[in-house]
Design a protein around this motif. Structure first.
Motif, short mmCIF file in Angstrom:
data_model
loop_
_atom_site.label_atom_id
_atom_site.label_comp_id
_atom_site.label_asym_id
_atom_site.label_seq_id
_atom_site.Cartn_x
_atom_site.Cartn_y
_atom_site.Cartn_z
N ALA A 160 -3.48 3.02 -10.76
CA ALA A 160 -3.93 2.84 -9.38
C ALA A 160 -3.88 4.16 -8.61
N SER A 164 -7.05 6.34 -7.13
CA SER A 164 -7.07 6.63 -5.70
C SER A 164 -7.23 8.12 -5.45
N TRP A 187 -10.62 -5.28 -13.29
CA TRP A 187 -9.78 -4.45 -12.43
C TRP A 187 -10.09 -2.97 -12.60
N GLU A 439 -2.92 -2.16 1.94
CA GLU A 439 -4.25 -1.93 1.38
C GLU A 439 -4.16 -1.37 -0.04
N ASN A 442 -3.30 -4.04 -2.45
CA ASN A 442 -4.45 -4.92 -2.66
C ASN A 442 -5.35 -4.43 -3.78
N ARG A 443 -5.19 -3.15 -4.14
CA ARG A 443 -5.99 -2.60 -5.24
C ARG A 443 -5.25 -2.68 -6.58
N SER A 444 -4.11 -3.37 -6.58
CA SER A 444 -3.32 -3.51 -7.82
C SER A 444 -3.94 -4.54 -8.74
N HIS A 448 -5.75 -8.34 -8.05
CA HIS A 448 -7.01 -8.66 -8.73
C HIS A 448 -6.87 -9.94 -9.55
#
Length: 723
Positions: A160, A164, A187, A439, A442-444, A448
């Motif tokens: 992640a 990013s 993901w 936030e 939430n991208r983990s 997902h």
């Protein structure tokens, strides 16, 4: 699909053609069709030995030719070394980084490929390695280990963070077959490549009553031993000219099988005699003597109790075909590319604390079975389970051979994992507000997978509350930031709970004691500890009576906490014996461990002692000099009186003690003795080397030890030295 037609550098093509590789395997060709060389993300979930490394290698060389830089992430240090050697033979600059978790390792940026463990990559991100933004490709080997309770959270956060920080990079995930690859591929925003194809046919079966039941039919096995089915299966393979891997549930079982196999094989290969001599030249423990005797006759065992050097001797002898069989715990299947004609999974039940004997997961069976069949050497590979009773035969087929692959799930919502990763996100500048933290999470993979993610956000809030209470994070309005303590803890790569316990105890202590310090560190979540058996309690109780005044942590009144306390005490005793210069073989005998266990304990506490010294410098400066000295003593396994001698190159714990016992207690004392005297003590080569260091014109006046109150800079710590 022909190698000659691929859009990869000509130098790599010629190397492949020179190795006889002219055509891609079907899964490799599918990867090309899915955009492997066009910058697309890919999740490649295919069986072991079906060509995953070549997929990564082609992509990395494509990026390097375009001026990019590649990061290859592995789960284990042993695998990192293997990949480093493999990639280094292809004409590009390769770097490896697996240790010192508080270094930026900026020099690594000069390489085209950097091989590192996921923990080391996480550390490099925390310490803001300058070359990280230059990464254009990340390859994650064994990406299915995102499901591991131990390594999974770190691997998930590394992926992640890298996505990013470098949103334009390509990501390739390499995996064994998994049950829910579409979920993981979704993901990763990756094209999915799955296949059951293998270069060597894999036959899976169950052995019972002197025959193997395969899906295609049965095969009789000659009965050589009336009592040991595993030995009969092994000897059958050897008689055909193959090699065998036998997976068992414990070290003791691995050693027992190797002794039986050696007695039956009775090899007289002189190359094996040489391997046995190399093994005996190390730490002469009973375990190593047993291993050497087995190796000389053609068999070996392999587990974490062996040192890296001992394991490498066994692995090399097996790869060269000298050893006919290795018995091992499952660590061998997880780490190394060491295939064999037949893999025997003898023990499919394993003891689990509080649950008794439990079946191993399907993924573990597949990992072991996947080692069956050596490409270009074996016409087929066989993976064989052993049934104890007739009714177990269909059960084993159903539970393992015919079972679907295990799904992988995120482990990041575990609260204890989140303490360190939430602090890392804040201290590394990935997030600066609660909303940015939310936030990012939430991208983990967890969100997902679970969509709502309420559980993880609740766990994140709990972790944040702990960090604020521990004075590692401050919150002002919506903004959150790391304190000086929090930044140090993140960069030192220790669990915030460990740091909090260390700081609290250091502040409370009035007097210093090495044993108290070591006990404190052995009570933290970061430190692996020895199992305290009931038979150990008498010795541990005596130790509490005799050395109780030096201990910093009292025996807890809660019986549920007593087991962990005694584990910490036993581990502290082992490490105390190490710094008291007890010979390694005596330590191994006293605590029932192997050299690899001793090295592992010393390696773990070295890192934590270094972190503790930095925390002491900030919160308990009166203890800093003693802790800094203790760190050097632990690294080298010496008493304090040898500190002046240990800084000399070529002088380790044994030679330093030899000098001291001959009345030479400092470098200055060495110059008072004749060269002939030093040669008698050290040998001519080392004596010359030491005297050269001490010549006035060559003396490094800036070199200091912790005796002067100075600490080696981070990453410049003295290495363990023997001899």
């Amino acid at each position: 699909m022909q190698i000659q037609d691929l859009a990869i550098p000509d130098t790599l093509k010629q190397q492949y053609l020179g190795q006889g590789i002219r055509e891609l395997y079907p899964p490799q060709a599918t990867c090309i069709e899915k955009g492997l060389l066009d910058g697309r993300n890919l999740l490649v979930a295919i069986p072991t030995a079906s060509g995953k490394t070549l997929i990564a290698e082609m992509t990395m060389h494509r990026h390097i030719a375009a001026g990019g830089k590649c990061l290859y992430i592995v789960p284990l240090k042993a695998l990192a070394s293997e990949k480093y050697d493999e990639f280094g033979n292809k004409g590009v600059r390769v770097g490896i980084s697996t240790g010192d978790l508080d270094r930026r390792d900026d020099a690594l940026g000069r390489n085209d490929i950097i091989v590192a463990t996921s923990e080391k990559v996480d550390s490099l991100l925390r310490n803001s390695a300058r070359w990280m933004p230059e990464i254009t490709l990340v390859v994650v080997d064994e990406v299915h280990l995102i499901d591991s309770p131990d390594r999974g959270p770190t691997l998930e956060m590394v992926i992640a963070k890298m996505r990013s920080r470098n949103p334009g990079m390509q990501l390739i995930g390499l995996s064994a077959t998994i049950g829910n690859p579409k979920m993981l591929a979704g993901w990763l925003d990756a094209e999915l490549v799955t296949s059951s194809w293998r270069p060597v046919d894999l036959r899976q079966g169950v052995f019972y009553d002197n025959r193997i039941q395969f899906e295609e039919g049965t095969r009789p096995i000659k009965q050589v031993s009336k009592n040991y089915d595993d030995l009969n299966l092994c000897l059958d393979t050897i008689a055909e000219g193959g090699q065998c891997l036998v997976f068992v549930s414990s070290r003791r079982n691995a050693e027992a099988f190797a002794k039986r196999a050696a007695g039956a094989i009775k090899s007289e290969n002189p190359a094996l005699a040489g391997c046995a001599d190399r093994l005996q030249a190390g730490t002469p423990t009973e375990m190593i003597k047993t291993l050497a005797a087995c190796v000389a006759k053609g068999a070996a065992f392999h587990h974490a109790g062996l040192s890296r050097n001992e394991r490498s001797i066994v692995e090399e002898a097996f790869r060269k075909g000298w050893l006919k069989c290795i018995s091992s715990t499952p660590t061998l299947a997880a780490g190394l590319n060491l295939p064999a004609r037949r893999v025997i999974i003898r023990d499919y039940l394993r003891f689990s604390a509080g649950e008794g004997m439990q079946p191993i997961p399907v993924s573990e069976y597949r990992q072991m079975a996947g080692r069956a069949g050596r490409p270009r050497l074996d016409p087929y590979g066989e993976a064989v389970l052993i049934a104890k009773e007739a009714e177990q035969v269909p059960e084993l087929f159903e539970c393992y051979i015919e079972a679907a692959a295990d799904d992988v799930h995120s482990q990041i919502a575990e609260p204890t994992a989140l303490y360190t990763h939430v602090l890392s996100l804040i201290a590394s500048g990935f997030v600066a507000t609660r909303s940015e933290l939310s936030e990012f999470m939430n991208r983990s993979f967890y969100v997902h997978e679970h969509k709502q993610g309420r559980l993880i956000h609740r766990a994140v809030d709990e972790a944040l509350q702990f960090l604020i209470a521990a004075e590692m994070v401050v919150e002002v309005g919506e903004h959150i930031g790391a304190t000086e303590l929090g930044t140090l803890v993140s960069r030192m790569y220790i669990d915030p709970r460990s740091a909090s316990a260390i700081v609290t105890t250091l502040r409370e202590q009035e007097t210093y004691a090495d044993l108290g310090l070591v006990q404190l560190i052995c009570s933290t979540p970061d430190m692996p500890t020895l199992y305290a058996k009931n038979a150990d309690l008498a010795a541990l109780s005596r130790m509490l009576e005799v050395r109780g005044a030096d201990l910093w942590l009292p025996l807890p009144t809660d019986e549920d906490e007593a087991e962990a306390y005694y584990r910490g005490i036993k581990t502290a005793m082992l490490l105390s014996d190490w710094t008291d210069e007890l010979p390694e073989e005596k330590i191994c005998e006293r605590y029932g461990v192997g050299p690899g266990d001793v090295y592992g304990m010393v390696e773990s506490i070295n890192w934590l002692l270094h972190a503790t010294s930095q925390l002491a410098r900030m919160f308990a400066p009166k203890f800093y000099p003693q802790i800094a000295e203790c760190e050097i003593c632990m690294k080298n396994g010496i008493r304090r009186e040898l500190l002046p001698l240990i800084r000399l190159r070529g002088i380790g714990r044994v030679r330093a003690r030899r000098l001291f016992n001959n009345g030479i207690t400092s470098p200055e004392d060495i110059l008072k003795h004749k060269k002939e005297e030093l040669t008698m003590i050290l040998g001519q080569g080392i004596a010359d080397q030491v005297l050269e260091q001490l010549q006035p014109k060559k003396r490094d006046t800036d070199e200091k030890t912790s005796i002067d109150g100075e600490m080696p800079a981070a990453g410049q710590s003295t290495l363990l030295r023997f001899g």
